[in-house]
Write a protein that holds these residues in place. Structure first.
Motif, PDB file in Angstrom:
ATOM      1  N   PRO A  16       0.839  -1.194   0.000  1.00 22.89           N
ATOM      2  CA  PRO A  16       0.000   0.000   0.000  1.00 22.89           C
ATOM      3  C   PRO A  16       0.879   1.250   0.000  1.00 22.89           C
ATOM      4  CG  PRO A  16      -0.658  -1.531   1.754  1.00 22.89           C
ATOM      5  CD  PRO A  16       0.636  -2.029   1.198  1.00 22.89           C
ATOM      6  N   ASP A  32      -1.758   3.059  -8.903  1.00 22.39           N
ATOM      7  CA  ASP A  32      -1.415   2.236  -7.739  1.00 22.39           C
ATOM      8  C   ASP A  32      -1.938   0.839  -8.048  1.00 22.39           C
ATOM      9  OD1 ASP A  32      -1.247   0.915  -5.316  1.00 22.39           O
ATOM     10  OD2 ASP A  32      -2.371   2.415  -4.175  1.00 22.39           O
ATOM     11  N   THR A  33      -1.020  -0.038  -8.448  1.00 18.22           N
ATOM     12  CA  THR A  33      -1.403  -1.337  -9.020  1.00 18.22           C
ATOM     13  C   THR A  33      -1.364  -2.433  -7.971  1.00 18.22           C
ATOM     14  OG1 THR A  33       0.906  -1.767  -9.637  1.00 18.22           O
ATOM     15  CG2 THR A  33      -0.469  -0.666 -11.275  1.00 18.22           C
ATOM     16  N   TRP A  48      -1.628  -6.301  -7.242  1.00 21.61           N
ATOM     17  CA  TRP A  48      -1.573  -7.646  -7.838  1.00 21.61           C
ATOM     18  C   TRP A  48      -0.601  -8.480  -7.052  1.00 21.61           C
ATOM     19  CZ3 TRP A  48       2.629  -9.128 -11.488  1.00 21.61           C
ATOM     20  CH2 TRP A  48       3.617  -8.147 -11.614  1.00 21.61           C
ATOM     21  N   GLN A  49      -0.300  -9.672  -7.499  1.00 22.58           N
ATOM     22  CA  GLN A  49       0.540 -10.611  -6.753  1.00 22.58           C
ATOM     23  C   GLN A  49       1.323 -11.497  -7.717  1.00 22.58           C
ATOM     24  OE1 GLN A  49      -2.997 -12.618  -5.006  1.00 22.58           O
ATOM     25  NE2 GLN A  49      -2.148 -11.956  -3.043  1.00 22.58           N
ATOM     26  N   THR A  50       2.334 -12.168  -7.183  1.00 29.79           N
ATOM     27  CA  THR A  50       3.062 -13.162  -7.972  1.00 29.79           C
ATOM     28  C   THR A  50       2.059 -14.113  -8.640  1.00 29.79           C
ATOM     29  OG1 THR A  50       4.875 -13.043  -6.387  1.00 29.79           O
ATOM     30  CG2 THR A  50       4.830 -14.963  -7.841  1.00 29.79           C
ATOM     31  N   ASP A 101      -5.189 -11.092   1.096  1.00 35.16           N
ATOM     32  CA  ASP A 101      -5.191  -9.706   1.562  1.00 35.16           C
ATOM     33  C   ASP A 101      -6.564  -9.353   2.110  1.00 35.16           C
ATOM     34  OD1 ASP A 101      -2.607  -8.637   1.042  1.00 35.16           O
ATOM     35  OD2 ASP A 101      -3.059  -8.564  -1.093  1.00 35.16           O
ATOM     36  N   ARG A 107      -2.073  -8.044   4.623  1.00 33.64           N
ATOM     37  CA  ARG A 107      -2.230  -9.496   4.551  1.00 33.64           C
ATOM     38  C   ARG A 107      -3.092 -10.000   5.705  1.00 33.64           C
ATOM     39  NH1 ARG A 107      -0.439 -12.068  -0.093  1.00 33.64           N
ATOM     40  NH2 ARG A 107      -0.629 -13.913   1.219  1.00 33.64           N
ATOM     41  N   ARG A 132       7.860 -10.083  -0.106  1.00 30.23           N
ATOM     42  CA  ARG A 132       7.017 -10.977   0.658  1.00 30.23           C
ATOM     43  C   ARG A 132       7.858 -11.938   1.483  1.00 30.23           C
ATOM     44  NH1 ARG A 132       2.453 -13.510  -3.082  1.00 30.23           N
ATOM     45  NH2 ARG A 132       2.218 -15.353  -1.781  1.00 30.23           N
TER      46      ARG A 132
HETATM   47  C1  WT7 Z   1       1.340  -8.817  -2.081  1.00 27.21           C
HETATM   48  C2  WT7 Z   1       1.874  -9.576  -3.256  1.00 27.21           C
HETATM   49  C3  WT7 Z   1       2.528  -7.226  -7.095  1.00 27.21           C
HETATM   50  C4  WT7 Z   1       3.900  -7.485  -7.477  1.00 27.21           C
HETATM   51  C5  WT7 Z   1       4.898  -7.270  -6.389  1.00 27.21           C
HETATM   52  C6  WT7 Z   1       4.582  -7.991  -5.104  1.00 27.21           C
HETATM   53  C7  WT7 Z   1       0.920  -6.564  -1.608  1.00 27.21           C
HETATM   54  C8  WT7 Z   1       1.108  -5.583  -3.911  1.00 27.21           C
HETATM   55  C9  WT7 Z   1      -0.002  -3.733  -3.693  1.00 27.21           C
HETATM   56  C10 WT7 Z   1      -0.681  -2.482  -3.782  1.00 27.21           C
HETATM   57  C11 WT7 Z   1      -1.364  -2.778  -1.574  1.00 27.21           C
HETATM   58  C12 WT7 Z   1      -0.065  -4.430  -2.480  1.00 27.21           C
HETATM   59  C13 WT7 Z   1      -0.299  -7.389  -1.264  1.00 27.21           C
HETATM   60  C14 WT7 Z   1      -0.152  -8.623  -2.131  1.00 27.21           C
HETATM   61  N1  WT7 Z   1       0.656  -5.568  -2.639  1.00 27.21           N
HETATM   62  N2  WT7 Z   1       0.725  -4.470  -4.549  1.00 27.21           N
HETATM   63  N3  WT7 Z   1      -0.663  -1.746  -4.898  1.00 27.21           N
HETATM   64  N4  WT7 Z   1      -1.346  -2.048  -2.695  1.00 27.21           N
HETATM   65  N5  WT7 Z   1      -0.740  -3.946  -1.415  1.00 27.21           N
HETATM   66  O1  WT7 Z   1       4.176  -9.300  -5.378  1.00 27.21           O
HETATM   67  O2  WT7 Z   1       5.521 -10.517  -3.668  1.00 27.21           O
HETATM   68  O3  WT7 Z   1       3.525 -11.591  -4.760  1.00 27.21           O
HETATM   69  O4  WT7 Z   1       3.256  -9.745  -3.083  1.00 27.21           O
HETATM   70  O5  WT7 Z   1       1.883  -7.501  -2.078  1.00 27.21           O
HETATM   71  O6  WT7 Z   1      -0.265  -7.729   0.076  1.00 27.21           O
HETATM   72  O7  WT7 Z   1      -0.827  -9.736  -1.646  1.00 27.21           O
HETATM   73  P1  WT7 Z   1       4.149 -10.367  -4.227  1.00 27.21           P
END
Ligand code: WT7
Length: 657
Positions: free
Chosen positions: A395, A417-418, A420-422, A508, A524, A535
Motif C-alpha cells: 500500500p 497504484d497497481t 496484484w501478486q506473484t 489480503d 495481509r 514478501r
Molecule cells: C502482495 C503480493 C505485485 C507485485 C509485487 C509484489 C501486496 C502488492 C499492492 C498495492 C497494496 C499491495 C499485497 C499482495 N501488494 N501491490 N498496490 N497495494 N498492497 O508481489 O511478492 O507476490 O506480493 O503484495 O499484500 O498480496 P508479491
C-alpha cells in the motif's frame, strides 16, 4: 493503512490525457467491464486474438472442468519469445531500441529489437547445445542485465521453463529452489555490481550446489560481468564461449497455451516457498494487455520499471509486457541511492523517461534522503518527460503518494497504484490513467474483466464501507496454474473450502469505499509480511532462526508497521543460555541477523530481536502471536490474557527492547 487516512480529494485526469488514452474516460472503462460481464469468455477471446500472435489459433477459451486447475486457450499454439521479438522485427521495429541498459557505474548500452532477437536466438541455440529441452527447468540467478532478460527470452524460445531467483537470496534459498524445480541448468554471472561493490553470484551457486541434492543440474552457464576471480568446476561453461559458435537465428518451439513459461518462488504463510507456475498464452495476454492499458503505453514512450527480474514485477513489466508491446524500456543494474539518492531522477532526465513504475518503499526512502541531502531532491532535475507514474508491491500511504505526485510527477502525471501478486501474473486492481479519478492510498477499481470482490469468511459479499477479505470471483487468463509439485497446496492456499472452492483467495484484506466503491488494501490476512515490497513468511524466518541450534531454543516472528519499509520484521527469541541483556544482547542479535541473512538472504534479517526467558503461550502450548504483535508495536496489552500460561513474560518482553 486506515481508511480515515484516505484523502478525500479526487485527482481527475486532464482532458488531454483522457482524449489520447487507449481506455479513454470512465465511459470506456465501464463499457469494457460490461462487455466482460455480458460475455466473459468472448471478452478474453477477443483480447487474446488482438494481443497475442498464435501459430495455431485456439478454439476453446476457458476450460473449468477440473476447477480450480483452470485452462485458457488450451488448443492454441504460440511462442512467447516470438511474440516479444520476431513480431516486432517483422512489423518494422527492428531498429527500434528495445532496451536502454544503464550499468551500476552509469555506462549506457542500447539494444535494438533486431539485436535482442539475435542475442536471444544465440542463447537459445546455446541452451539447446547444452541439451536443454522443452519442459526442462532452468534456474536463472543473474544480475539486472540485458543477458538476464535474454536468458528468460531464450528459455521461452525453446520451451524451457525458467525460474529466476533474486540475486539477493542466499545459497540455502537458491539450493531449495534449484532442488524443488529439478533444474537441469543454472545460468549465473561471475559477480554482480551494486552501489559500486562487487558481490558474488557464481560463488553462491557453487555453495548451493555443494550442499547436495541438486543432482539434476548438469551445467552452470556463467556470464562474465566483472571478470572477478571465481572457482571453476567441470560442470561450468562460459556464456561467451558457448555463444561464439551459435547462429543468430533459432526456430521457436511452438508450445500450447498452457505450457509452463516460468516458475517463480514466493513465500506463503507456512512451509517452504512455493513455486508459482505460470502459463504461456494466458500470461502473455495479460502481461501485454495490462502494460498497454495500465500505463497507457504508446510507441514513443520510454518505459522504466525499477523492479528486479527476480520478482514477478520484473517478469511481467520488464521481461515480457513491454517487449510484447514493442516498447523502449530502461533496464537498470544499480541501486537508487548510489552514487547518491538522486540517481533515479538523474536517469529519468537523461533518458527522457515517460512512464516510471516503482515501489512505495523506494519513494519513502528517497523522501528521507532528499530531506537529509536537498541536492538529491527531484526538483533539481528536469523530469518534464514524465507522463505516467506507477506504484507497486505494498500500500502507498497518502503522504508518500502526494510527494510522488507533486515532486516527481509535477502535479501533472496520474499515479497508477497497481494491486496484484506473484500469483495473479498481472495487474488486478488499478486505475487506468486516462479514465479513473484517483484517490491517494486506493488502488481504485478492478482491471476490466477482473471480478474482484470483498467478502466475509463464508464468502458472502460485504457491503461497501465494511472490511473483509479480497477475492477474485472468476478465473482469469494470467492466473497461477498450480504450485509446482504440490497441487494440493495450491488448492488449499487459493481455493479453500471456506468459500466452497469457488473464489480465488488473495490473502489480503480490503475495504471498498462506501461512495466510490474504490478498493483499499488493508494488508495481509495471513502470516505473510511485506517488507519493502518483499514478501516474507514469518514461519520461514522462524525456522531459519531455530536452525541456529547452537544458540536458539525457540523463536516467534511477527510484523510491525515501519515508516520506510512498510512493515518491519520483529523476532522474539528464547536462547539455550540465560537471557542476555545490554551489549551481550546486541552482539547475539547481530549474530542472529547474520545467520538469517545466510539462511534466507539479507532481506529477511529481523529489524528487532528481543530475548525472553520464554514466549507467551496458551496452556496448550500455542504461541500467542497477537500479543507479540502488540508488544512489537509498543502497544499496551489490552487483549484478554486469561488463557496465558505465563503472563509475567509479557512484561519482560515489553522491556527487552
Ligand atoms: C502482495 C503480493 C505485485 C507485485 C509485487 C509484489 C501486496 C502488492 C499492492 C498495492 C497494496 C499491495 C499485497 C499482495 N501488494 N501491490 N498496490 N497495494 N498492497 O508481489 O511478492 O507476490 O506480493 O503484495 O499484500 O498480496 P508479491
Amino acid at each position: 493503512m486506515s481508511t480515515s487516512e484516505q484523502a478525500n480529494q479526487l485527482y481527475v485526469p486532464s482532458d488531454a490525457t483522457v482524449k489520447a488514452a487507449h481506455v479513454s474516460g470512465m465511459e470506456a472503462y465501464r463499457k469494457l467491464c460490461e462487455e466482460a460481464e455480458a460475455d466473459y469468455e468472448g471478452y478474453w477471446a477477443r483480447l487474446a486474438k488482438e494481443f497475442v500472435t498464435w501459430k495455431q489459433p485456439f478454439t476453446k477459451v476457458l476450460n473449468d472442468s477440473n476447477a480450480p486447475f483452470f485452462k485458457w486457450f488450451e488448443d492454441g499454439l504460440l511462442n512467447v519469445s516470438y511474440n516479444c521479438l520476431d513480431r516486432n522485427v517483422e512489423q518494422g521495429r527492428g531498429d527500434k531500441v528495445a532496451i536502454i541498459f544503464e550499468s551500476d557505474d552509469g555506462q549506457v548500452t542500447r539494444v535494438t529489437y533486431r539485436e535482442l532477437l539475435e542475442k536471444t536466438c544465440r542463447m537459445a541455440n546455446g541452451l539447446r547445445e547444452l541439451g536443454v529441452k522443452k519442459g526442462d527447468r532452468v534456474v536463472i540467478y543473474m544480475p539486472m542485465s540485458v543477458e538476464g532478460v535474454v536468458a528468460m527470452q531464450a528459455c521461452a524460445r525453446i520451451g524451457a521453463t525458467h525460474s529466476v531467483v533474486f540475486g539477493g537470496f542466499s545459497a540455502q534459498s537458491l539450493r531449495d529452489r534449484i532442488q524443488d524445480a529439478g533444474a537441469v541448468l543454472v545460468i549465473t554471472a561471475d559477480e554482480q555490481m551494486r552501489g559500486g561493490k562487487q558481490l558474488p553470484l557464481k560463488a553462491i551457486v557453487d555453495e548451493a550446489l555443494g550442499m547436495g541434492g541438486c543432482d539434476t543440474v548438469r551445467n552452470v552457464l556463467v556470464y562474465r560481468r566483472t571478470g572477478g576471480n571465481i572457482a571453476w568446476n567441470a560442470r561450468d561453461v562460459w556464456l561467451h564461449e558457448v555463444l561464439a559458435k551459435q547462429a543468430t537465428t533459432c526456430e521457436p518451439e511452438w508450445v500450447d497455451a498452457e505450457h509452463p513459461l516460468f516458475l517463480l518462488y514466493t513465500s506463503g504463510s507456512t512451509g517452504k516457498p512455493k513455486g508459482v507456475q505460470h502459463s504461456s498464452g494466458g500470461y502473455l495476454l495479460q502481461a501485454a494487455l495490462s502494460t498497454k492499458w495500465t500505463f497507457d503505453l504508446k510507441p514513443e514512450d520510454v518505459f522504466w520499471c525499477t523492479a528486479d527480474i527476480g520478482w514477478v514485477t520484473g517478469h511481467t513489466y520488464i521481461a515480457y509486457g513491454p517487449l510484447a508491446n514493442g516498447a523502449t524500456q530502461i533496464v537498470f543494474e544499480g541501486v537508487p541511492t548510489w552514487p547518491d539518492a538522486g540517481r533515479f531522477w538523474k536517469m529519468i532526465q537523461q533518458h527522457k523517461v515517460t512512464i516510471f513504475y516503482t515501489a512505495p518503499t523506494a519513494i519513502r526512502s528517497l523522501i528521507k534522503a532528499a530531506e537529509a541531502n536537498p541536492a538529491t531532491h527531484p526538483r533539481n532535475y528536469d523530469l518534464s518527460s514524465l507522463r505516467i507514474l506507477g506504484s507497486v508491491g505494498e500500500p502507498i500511504n497518502p503522504a508518500a503518494w502526494e510527494w510522488y505526485y507533486r515532486n516527481v510527477g509535477g502535479s501533472r502525471c496520474p499515479i497508477v497504484d497497481t494491486w496484484w501478486q506473484t500469483e495473479t501474473g498481472a495487474h488486478m486492481i488499478t486505475p487506468l490513467p486516462g479514465a479513473t479519478p484517483l484517490v491517494p492510498g486506493s488502488c481504485t477499481l478492478p482491471f476490466p474483466g477482473i471480478m474482484a470482490a470483498v467478502v466475509d469468511e463464508t464468502g458472502a459479499d460485504v457491503p461497501n464501507g465494511q472490511g473483509g477479505v479480497l477475492v477474485i470471483k472468476k478465473p482469469w487468463p494470467s492466473m497461477i496454474r498450480t504450485i509446482w509439485g504440490d497441487p494440493e497446496r495450491f488448492k488449499k492456499s487459493y481455493y479453500p473450502a471456506d468459500f466452497q472452492g469457488r473464489y480465488y483467495l488473495a490473502g489480503d484484506g480490503a475495504v471498498r469505499d462506501a461512495n466510490t466503491g474504490y478498493f483499499t488494501i488493508t494488508g495481509r490476512i495471513d502470516d505473510v509480511l511485506n517488507v519493502s515490497g518483499h514478501r516474507m513468511g514469518t514461519m520461514e524466518i522462524e525456522s531459519a532462526l531455530v536452525s541456529c541450534t547452537e544458540l536458539v531454543a525457540e523463536a516467534a516472528v511477527v510484523g510491525r508497521p515501519d515508516e520506510t519499509t512498510g512493515e518491519a520484521i520483529c523476532a522474539f527469541v528464547v536462547l539455550k543460555r540465560p537471557r542476555p541483556t545490554g551489549e551481550e544482547a546486541k552482539k547475539i542479535a547481530d549474530e542472529l541477523r547474520a545467520w538469517v541473512a545466510k539462511e534466507i538472504g539479507p532481506i529477511a534479517k529481523p529489524k528487532d530481536i528481543r530475548f525472553g526467558d520464554n514466549l507467551p503461550k496458551t496452556r496448550s502450548g500455542k504461541i500467542m502471536r497477537r500479543l507479540l504483535r502488540s508488544i512489537a508495536r509498543g502497544e499496551q496489552i489490552t487483549q484478554d490474557t486469561s488463557t496465558l500460561e505465563n503472563p509475567a513474560i509479557l512484561e519482560q518482553l515489553a522491556q527487552s527492547n
